[in-house]
Design an enzyme around this catalytic site. Structure first.
Site, PDB file in Angstrom:
ATOM      1  NE  ARG A 154      12.660  63.302 -68.121  1.00  0.00           N
ATOM      2  CZ  ARG A 154      12.695  63.458 -69.375  1.00  0.00           C
ATOM      3  NH1 ARG A 154      12.001  62.557 -70.188  1.00  0.00           N
ATOM      4  NH2 ARG A 154      13.702  64.263 -70.171  1.00  0.00           N
ATOM      5  CE1 TYR A 168      15.043  69.399 -73.117  1.00  0.00           C
ATOM      6  CE2 TYR A 168      17.092  71.048 -74.008  1.00  0.00           C
ATOM      7  CZ  TYR A 168      16.505  69.891 -73.687  1.00  0.00           C
ATOM      8  OH  TYR A 168      17.267  68.541 -73.886  1.00  0.00           O
ATOM      9  CD  GLN A 201      19.080  63.697 -80.903  1.00  0.00           C
ATOM     10  OE1 GLN A 201      18.363  64.206 -81.773  1.00  0.00           O
ATOM     11  NE2 GLN A 201      18.778  63.332 -79.486  1.00  0.00           N
ATOM     12  CD  GLU A 247       9.659  61.227 -73.569  1.00  0.00           C
ATOM     13  OE1 GLU A 247      10.980  61.521 -73.712  1.00  0.00           O
ATOM     14  OE2 GLU A 247       8.905  61.505 -72.820  1.00  0.00           O
ATOM     15  CD1 TRP A 260      17.137  61.729 -82.096  1.00  0.00           C
ATOM     16  CD2 TRP A 260      17.547  59.585 -82.896  1.00  0.00           C
ATOM     17  NE1 TRP A 260      17.149  60.651 -80.926  1.00  0.00           N
ATOM     18  CE2 TRP A 260      17.059  59.700 -81.317  1.00  0.00           C
ATOM     19  CE3 TRP A 260      17.674  58.261 -83.573  1.00  0.00           C
ATOM     20  CZ2 TRP A 260      17.279  58.091 -80.727  1.00  0.00           C
ATOM     21  CZ3 TRP A 260      17.774  57.214 -82.749  1.00  0.00           C
ATOM     22  CH2 TRP A 260      17.507  57.065 -81.320  1.00  0.00           C
ATOM     23  CG  ASP A 261      13.026  63.686 -81.547  1.00  0.00           C
ATOM     24  OD1 ASP A 261      11.935  63.299 -80.751  1.00  0.00           O
ATOM     25  OD2 ASP A 261      14.345  63.843 -81.099  1.00  0.00           O
ATOM     26  CE1 TYR A 289      13.148  65.682 -74.404  1.00  0.00           C
ATOM     27  CE2 TYR A 289      10.885  64.789 -74.797  1.00  0.00           C
ATOM     28  CZ  TYR A 289      12.215  64.750 -74.306  1.00  0.00           C
ATOM     29  OH  TYR A 289      12.493  63.642 -73.329  1.00  0.00           O
ATOM     30  CG  ASP A 302      18.925  61.324 -73.972  1.00  0.00           C
ATOM     31  OD1 ASP A 302      19.235  60.836 -75.190  1.00  0.00           O
ATOM     32  OD2 ASP A 302      18.816  62.297 -73.878  1.00  0.00           O
TER      33      ASP A 302
END
Length: 470
Positions: A229, A105, A134, A424, A57-58, A51, A196
């Protein structure tokens, strides 16, 4: 939604990683090093490889942790994000770093085409962003950052500049996204809700024709194991939804996917309480933020509470019915002070029961029902435990008087963060690291838990409502 299935046995052959090694450097220093490595000078990337841009929101969660290291950096983190706000009020879920290669990305800036496709919605011309949003944690983060150093905040005019942007953000959600007409915000893409790949999206997503696999290249598989994923089929549906929204000029309205989500709306209510505190700090009168928060709480109960499940469920706006899946999102309203006491007690029982196992089968709350047919302990949001949702639930437990359970969850989070290398997300049974390690919000929220010790009294979420619980 009573299920008679027994909890599946703990998967064999996995090392339990809950206890951190005794020889590790202090947890505070390790967490600070993660945030330092992700700092770009104006914001913090969640992960340099997977990322490499700024996520909405991170950044809010990261700022909550950064305030303990540098209140100035925490303010800058939020200011960078707010500077990319669209004229219609939305805060985009990604702010792209122009120095990062396009193929690092996907979806990349040339997919979203924000400055052209989003022109009618007021997308900024000087920075490239995505066009979706988000969860609205930002006002809560801004208030907590202010509390870390009120003198610096006032000297820089931090809240004075942030308040109108945060108010416009909430207005956008409440006025443009009430697609179900019941006073709650709808998300129009699974990425907007932040969880997600949750099984809660499977039924609404089944209406979406996936984009052809040859039409995009997934950069996430370069950095994470495929079994951790989303599948190619799910990703194809995500791409289709995003492309259709872009091709409509990011205009909000009925589409193939519209879901009222309990966590998204609960976080909006929590941030309305925070805006109420910010308004009082600035001497703004007549904002009615507390009343908005209480209306959102009442609408959550009216539209999304499911007594048979013992928790809140998502509502598929297009189908006009609840989604019969138990995701961690349905527990997050526990953080709201105006939640009726009997509902709060029921949520705690559900959290500690066989579907989520807190205090028994698990030490962190999983992202999805342990007994659900779609449960997978490793796949993105389909079972693993995440640190941001557990941070919110720890506050919710403490809010509603469950101090012992909150203390145990806090301890489990700190141990797991250190043992997993700030993963994560983790296997909820074994705490085995999944996704990437050195993850931004895991490190940031670890710092917040270390600094905001329960023995010190009221925590940040209590403070945003004032000394008297709302």
């Amino acid at each position: 939604m009573d299920r008679t299935a027994q909890r599946p046995p703990r998967p064999p052959g996995r090392t339990v990683a809950y206890e951190p090694p005794g020889t590790a450097p202090p947890l505070h220093k390790r967490a600070a090093a993660v945030l330092e490595a992700g700092w770009t000078g104006t914001s913090t990337v969640p992960s340099r490889g997977l990322y490499p841009h700024q996520w909405s929101w991170d950044s809010a969660f990261i700022a909550i942790g950064l305030r303990h290291l540098s209140p100035l950096r925490a303010q800058t983190e939020l200011e960078t994000l707010l500077a990319a706000q669209w004229a219609d009020g939305r805060i985009p879920h990604i702010v792209f770093n122009p120095s990062v290669p396009l193929d690092a990305y996907f979806p990349s800036p040339d997919f979203w085409c924000s400055s052209t496709a989003g022109r009618s919605a007021g997308a900024p011309r000087t920075v490239q962003t995505s066009g979706i949003v988000q969860p609205p944690v930002h006002a809560l983060a801004a208030w907590l950052v202010h509390l870390a150093d009120p003198g610096l905040s006032r000297a820089r005019g931090f809240l004075t500049r942030a308040y109108p942007r945060l108010a416009a953000w909430h207005d956008y959600l409440l006025h443009r996204r009430d697609l179900g007409g019941g006073g709650l915000v709808s998300v129009v893409h699974p990425w907007e809700q932040g969880m997600d790949n949750s099984p809660c999206w499977d039924r609404p997503l089944s209406r979406v024709t996936p984009a052809p696999a040859r039409s995009f290249r997934r950069a996430d598989l370069d950095h994470g194991a495929p079994e951790d994923r989303p599948t190619d089929l799910d990703y194809g549906r995500y791409v289709r939804l995003a492309a259709d929204y872009r091709d409509r000029g990011y205009a909000d309205g009925p589409g193939d996917f519209a879901v009222e989500d309990p966590a998204f709306n609960a976080l909006l209510a929590a941030s309305e309480y925070a805006l109420d505190r910010i308004a009082h700090e600035l001497g703004v009168t007549g904002s009615a933020r507390r009343a908005r928060a209480e209306r959102l709480t009442a609408a959550l109960v009216e539209r999304l509470w499911e007594p048979a499940a013992g928790m809140f469920l998502c509502r598929d706006v297009r189908a006009g019915e609840p989604v019969p899946e138990l995701g961690v999102s349905g527990l997050i309203p526990l953080l709201l002070p105006a939640l009726p006491g009997d509902l709060a007690a029921t949520l705690v029982r559900t959290m500690c029961g066989p579907h989520f196992g807190l205090g028994g089968a698990t030490r962190l709350v999983p992202s999805y029902d342990l007994l659900g047919e779609a449960f997978d302990p490793h796949r993105y949001w389909r079972g693993p435990a995440w640190f941001n949702t557990n941070w919110l639930l720890e506050r919710g437990l403490r809010r509603h008087g469950e101090r012992g359970r909150a203390d145990a969850l806090r301890k489990g989070m700190l141990h797991t963060a250190g043992a997993s290398g700030f993963a994560e997300y983790v296997d909820p049974y074994t705490a085995q690291a999944c996704g990437v390690t050195g993850f931004g919000w895991t490190a940031a929220l670890t710092l917040d838990l270390l600094h905001d010790r329960p023995a010190r009294g009221r925590n940040g979420l209590t403070a945003i409502k004032g000394e008297d619980p709302a």
